[in-house]
Scaffold this motif. Structure first.
Motif, PDB file in Angstrom:
ATOM      1  N   VAL A 165      45.743  34.121  63.111  1.00 48.59           N
ATOM      2  CA  VAL A 165      45.957  33.989  62.078  1.00 48.59           C
ATOM      3  C   VAL A 165      45.623  32.906  61.699  1.00 48.59           C
ATOM      4  O   VAL A 165      45.586  31.589  61.406  1.00 48.59           O
ATOM      5  N   LEU A 166      45.822  33.364  59.426  1.00 45.47           N
ATOM      6  CA  LEU A 166      45.259  32.129  59.019  1.00 45.47           C
ATOM      7  C   LEU A 166      45.888  32.562  57.402  1.00 45.47           C
ATOM      8  O   LEU A 166      46.254  33.363  56.947  1.00 45.47           O
ATOM      9  N   ASP A 167      45.045  31.071  56.977  1.00 44.44           N
ATOM     10  CA  ASP A 167      45.887  30.639  55.525  1.00 44.44           C
ATOM     11  C   ASP A 167      44.898  30.812  54.615  1.00 44.44           C
ATOM     12  O   ASP A 167      43.558  30.456  55.088  1.00 44.44           O
ATOM     13  N   TRP A 168      43.969  31.776  53.245  1.00 43.36           N
ATOM     14  CA  TRP A 168      42.760  31.520  53.197  1.00 43.36           C
ATOM     15  C   TRP A 168      43.245  31.265  51.283  1.00 43.36           C
ATOM     16  O   TRP A 168      44.341  32.461  51.114  1.00 43.36           O
ATOM     17  N   GLU A 169      42.677  31.064  51.289  1.00 37.92           N
ATOM     18  CA  GLU A 169      42.542  30.786  49.914  1.00 37.92           C
ATOM     19  C   GLU A 169      42.143  31.189  48.709  1.00 37.92           C
ATOM     20  O   GLU A 169      40.613  31.797  48.949  1.00 37.92           O
ATOM     21  N   LEU A 170      41.915  31.968  47.641  1.00 40.70           N
ATOM     22  CA  LEU A 170      42.329  32.790  46.968  1.00 40.70           C
ATOM     23  C   LEU A 170      41.690  32.974  45.328  1.00 40.70           C
ATOM     24  O   LEU A 170      42.286  31.227  45.138  1.00 40.70           O
ATOM     25  N   PRO A 171      41.024  32.622  44.590  1.00 43.93           N
ATOM     26  CA  PRO A 171      40.677  32.373  43.241  1.00 43.93           C
ATOM     27  C   PRO A 171      41.468  32.572  42.484  1.00 43.93           C
ATOM     28  O   PRO A 171      42.206  33.189  42.197  1.00 43.93           O
ATOM     29  N   GLY A 172      41.548  32.003  41.618  1.00 43.87           N
ATOM     30  CA  GLY A 172      42.549  31.841  40.352  1.00 43.87           C
ATOM     31  C   GLY A 172      42.392  32.524  39.556  1.00 43.87           C
ATOM     32  O   GLY A 172      41.575  32.979  39.449  1.00 43.87           O
ATOM     33  N   TYR A 173      43.270  33.044  38.634  1.00 45.08           N
ATOM     34  CA  TYR A 173      43.494  33.812  37.368  1.00 45.08           C
ATOM     35  C   TYR A 173      41.638  33.776  36.545  1.00 45.08           C
ATOM     36  O   TYR A 173      41.550  34.520  35.654  1.00 45.08           O
ATOM     37  N   ALA A 174      42.019  32.272  35.855  1.00 46.60           N
ATOM     38  CA  ALA A 174      41.045  32.275  35.216  1.00 46.60           C
ATOM     39  C   ALA A 174      39.407  33.049  35.947  1.00 46.60           C
ATOM     40  O   ALA A 174      38.225  32.704  34.992  1.00 46.60           O
ATOM     41  N   VAL A 175      39.500  33.012  37.127  1.00 49.81           N
ATOM     42  CA  VAL A 175      38.419  33.681  37.611  1.00 49.81           C
ATOM     43  C   VAL A 175      37.422  35.011  36.568  1.00 49.81           C
ATOM     44  O   VAL A 175      36.229  35.526  36.262  1.00 49.81           O
ATOM     45  N   VAL A 176      38.244  35.731  35.915  1.00 51.15           N
ATOM     46  CA  VAL A 176      38.066  36.919  35.657  1.00 51.15           C
ATOM     47  C   VAL A 176      37.768  36.297  34.052  1.00 51.15           C
ATOM     48  O   VAL A 176      38.778  36.168  33.258  1.00 51.15           O
ATOM     49  N   PRO A 177      36.903  37.453  33.133  1.00 52.18           N
ATOM     50  CA  PRO A 177      36.477  35.838  31.954  1.00 52.18           C
ATOM     51  C   PRO A 177      37.647  36.919  30.784  1.00 52.18           C
ATOM     52  O   PRO A 177      37.886  37.703  31.430  1.00 52.18           O
ATOM     53  N   GLU A 178      38.309  36.097  30.390  1.00 58.56           N
ATOM     54  CA  GLU A 178      39.145  35.860  29.429  1.00 58.56           C
ATOM     55  C   GLU A 178      38.349  36.916  28.265  1.00 58.56           C
ATOM     56  O   GLU A 178      38.913  37.794  27.574  1.00 58.56           O
TER      57      GLU A 178
END
Length: 689
Positions: free
Chosen positions: A229-242
């Motif tokens: 069982v693990l928690d994994w950090e996801l990238p933030g919304y800013a990773v997708v170019p605006e």
């Protein structure tokens, strides 16, 4: 006749002038034509450049989006993690003495005899020339022979150092490999702690993740259910170019940014989050060479400010339970990540992750029981969450220092509490040649570490035959400690540097209730509102350290009131080192009104920088003066100081003395010291070990 002749002369002159004017007019028009052509070419070139730059930026946006879309497929091509990846290579860097491998060329008597063969003024002169040649040869041979003996001595010492390093590397590799064998046995036995450490390392060391994406993991293992069982950090919304594209507008000579449609950007982000969770599961099962996993449960989260409260918060945006039996039949390179996560595996994915709409998390690591291990940073943590190094248990503090050395790529263990011979941590730096055995002493002090502690560490280094000694403290070191350590295999790590190193290598720690070290140093660097700048200039290329001592008479108030390269400010900030600007070669900042009330003298000194040129003296210190500047940089006056003298390596430049009327007058110095800064400091009461 005269009039006709004169008229002809004037006519010829007028005709010549007219032709010259026509030629100039043609040249002027040609120049104007070339200028217009040049401007057209320049404008065309500028436009072409701007259009090409716009296309390049658009292509960059496209490439970033394609990389996000292909994350899962590319990650599936990455090699599976194996415990063998943790093994240390057996091959050692071969012994390479460099220039020491080549013997010193010995002189030949024939060369010296040939130089004297030009003597032809008689036998007496030839005999004298031969004697002189033989004397020069003898002198050259003795010098070469001495150099060769020194080379052989250095080569032998270098070889002993290499053999010692090679033996330590071999022993360390054997111990390391033995530890891996124990880890493998523990994994096969279903040990929870071993499983968490191994699979966390597999994710943290994976080559499947681009450097721009986070990789923070918290994990726990349930041996009864064979579930990780693990928690994994996801990238933030800013990773997708605006931005979607860039277009150059010639009419305004500006770029127009075309935004990416909100629906497209949100869809890309949701797809990326689903890919991340699927890739985590794939990496874990691929790394399971000991067959200890029947199922994996992953919660994907982001740490950011809660729009409702402004406080740091953790939002779970996706979760998936993935049994091995269900996951084994998937062809991840071909799936739609969102459909696979939600429909294929029964996971949850936020419908509006761009707005931090959370989902109900699955089982969390802290609900499993047993050992929970975290890797990576925690952006949501505040300084108060970090352990206070001053309040930490002494054994825990030593363990933290040992963990720091391990995070820096070394092997490190704490010693037993008794009979450690003044060593708290023993470390081995695997770096070839410059590495080796390191003895570490840990001092959890609040006040300045005395120079005697540094002297004792040096004795321990010699007694233990170590390559280096490191003294780590929560406090600071005075100039006496730094002066003694200079040129010796010693390294001093004050508290502020320790905190920065801990943060740099993903560990935690703070010094009492103060701000984190970077913030505190930034605050300390702020200049006082009312101050003067002392700019130091001199002729010659000699490299100097310019320092200041805040004194009562000829005694410094404390070691903290000696401002030099390792102590850039006094405790109250009234005297600070600062960056210099031309024409100055060094600078200090002084708030005279803020100096301690008991201080009646500010002494300025200069000493040879031993790291730049340890063999230099002050003979090259000439035409020296101090520029007294206002806080705004206005030059208020110039103060002359004495030149240096041959053989001296430290010099009192002068002192500002506090008069009864409140003024500070400058009195020129001039006393020099052959023993360098160490001798000078001794006269002002600074203890040097």
């Amino acid at each position: 006749m005269s009039r006709r002749a004169g008229s002809g002369l004037i006519g010829n002159w007028a005709e010549a002038q007219r032709r010259q004017q026509q030629t100039q007019l043609v040249q002027q028009r040609e120049a104007e034509r070339r200028q217009r052509a040049h401007e057209r070419d320049a404008n065309r070139s500028h436009r072409q450049y701007r259009e090409a730059e716009a296309l390049r930026r658009t292509a960059q946006f496209d490439a970033e989006v394609e990389a996000l879309k292909g994350l899962l497929a590319a990650g599936c091509r990455a090699p599976a993690f194996r415990i063998s990846a943790l093994a240390r290579p057996d091959a050692l860097q071969p012994f390479d003495p460099g220039a020491l491998a080549h013997p010193v060329p010995m002189p030949r008597i024939e060369d010296f005899q040939r130089q004297s063969s030009g003597w032809t003024l008689g036998s007496n002169h030839r005999a004298q020339a031969e004697r002189e040649a033989h004397a020069r040869y003898t002198q050259a041979w003795q010098a070469a022979n001495a150099a060769e003996a020194q080379r052989r001595q250095q080569l032998a010492a270098y070889r002993r150092q290499y053999d010692r390093w090679a033996a330590e590397q071999t022993a360390g590799a054997l111990a390391h490999d033995s530890g891996l064998t124990e880890l493998a046995d523990a994994l096969r036995a279903g040990d929870a702690e071993a499983a968490v450490e191994y699979f966390s390392a597999a994710l943290y060391a994976s080559t499947a993740w681009p450097e721009a994406l986070p990789r923070q993991v918290t994990a726990a293992y349930d041996p009864a259910a064979r579930r990780l069982v693990l928690d994994w950090e996801l990238p933030g919304y800013a990773v997708v170019p605006e931005a979607r594209a860039v277009q150059y507008l010639p009419s305004t000579d500006q770029d127009k940014i075309k935004p990416r449609p909100v629906t497209e950007r949100r869809a890309l982000y949701r797809d990326l989050l689903a890919q991340c969770l699927l890739l985590v599961v794939r990496e874990l099962y691929a790394a399971d060479e000991f067959d200890v996993l029947d199922s994996v449960e992953v919660n994907g989260f982001v740490d950011c400010h809660d729009p409702a409260t402004g406080q740091e918060a953790r939002f779970v945006l996706a979760t998936v339970p993935a049994a091995r039996s269900a996951f084994a039949g998937l062809r991840l390179e071909q799936v739609s990540a969102v459909d696979c996560l939600v429909s294929g595996l029964g996971g949850l994915l936020s419908t509006r992750p761009d707005q931090l709409t959370a989902v109900r998390p699955g089982r969390r690591p802290d609900e499993v029981g047993g050992e929970v291990v975290s890797h990576g940073g925690h952006p949501g943590e505040t300084d108060e969450d970090e352990p206070d190094l001053f309040a930490m248990d002494p054994i825990a503090f030593e363990n933290l220092v040992a963990e720091l050395f391990r995070a820096m790529g070394m092997e490190a263990v704490t010693t037993q509490r008794s009979g450690d011979g003044g060593v708290d941590v023993e470390a081995v730096d695997p770096a070839p040649i410059r590495g080796g055995r390191i003895v570490v002493q840990v001092k959890r002090y609040r006040n300045t570490v005395p120079p005697t502690a540094v002297r004792d560490l040096y004795g321990t280094v010699q007694d233990k035959g170590a390559n280096k000694g490191v003294l780590v403290t929560t406090a600071s070191f005075g100039p006496g400690s730094y002066t003694f350590a200079n040129g010796k295999p010693l390294e001093l790590v004050p508290g502020a540097d320790l905190v920065e190193l801990l943060h740099q290598y993903g560990l935690r720690g703070r010094l009492g209730d103060g701000a984190p070290a970077p913030a505190r140093r930034a605050a300390e660097a702020a200049p006082a509102a009312d101050h003067n700048v002392l700019g130091m200039s001199w002729s010659g290329s000699v490299a100097l350290d310019v320092c200041a001592l805040v004194c009562t008479g000829n005694r410094v108030l404390s070691e903290e009131h000696f401002v030099f390269f390792n102590n850039p400010r006094t405790p109250d900030g009234s005297v600070r080192a600062r960056a210099h600007a031309a024409p100055d070669k060094a600078a200090l900042e002084v708030s005279f009104d803020a100096l301690p009330s008991q201080a009646d003298r500010l002494v300025l000194v200069a000493a040879i920088d031993p790291e730049v040129d340890p063999h230099a003296d002050l003979a090259g210190f000439t035409d020296a003066h101090i520029r007294l500047l206002s806080a705004g940089g206005e030059e208020l006056g110039r103060l002359d100081v004495s030149d240096g003298r041959a053989g001296e390596t430290a010099l009192v430049l002068g002192s500002f003395r506090h008069r009864a009327n409140g003024d500070w007058d400058f009195v020129i110095g001039g006393k020099g010291y052959r023993g360098g800064l160490e001798d000078l400091l001794g006269e002002f009461g600074v203890e040097v070990a």
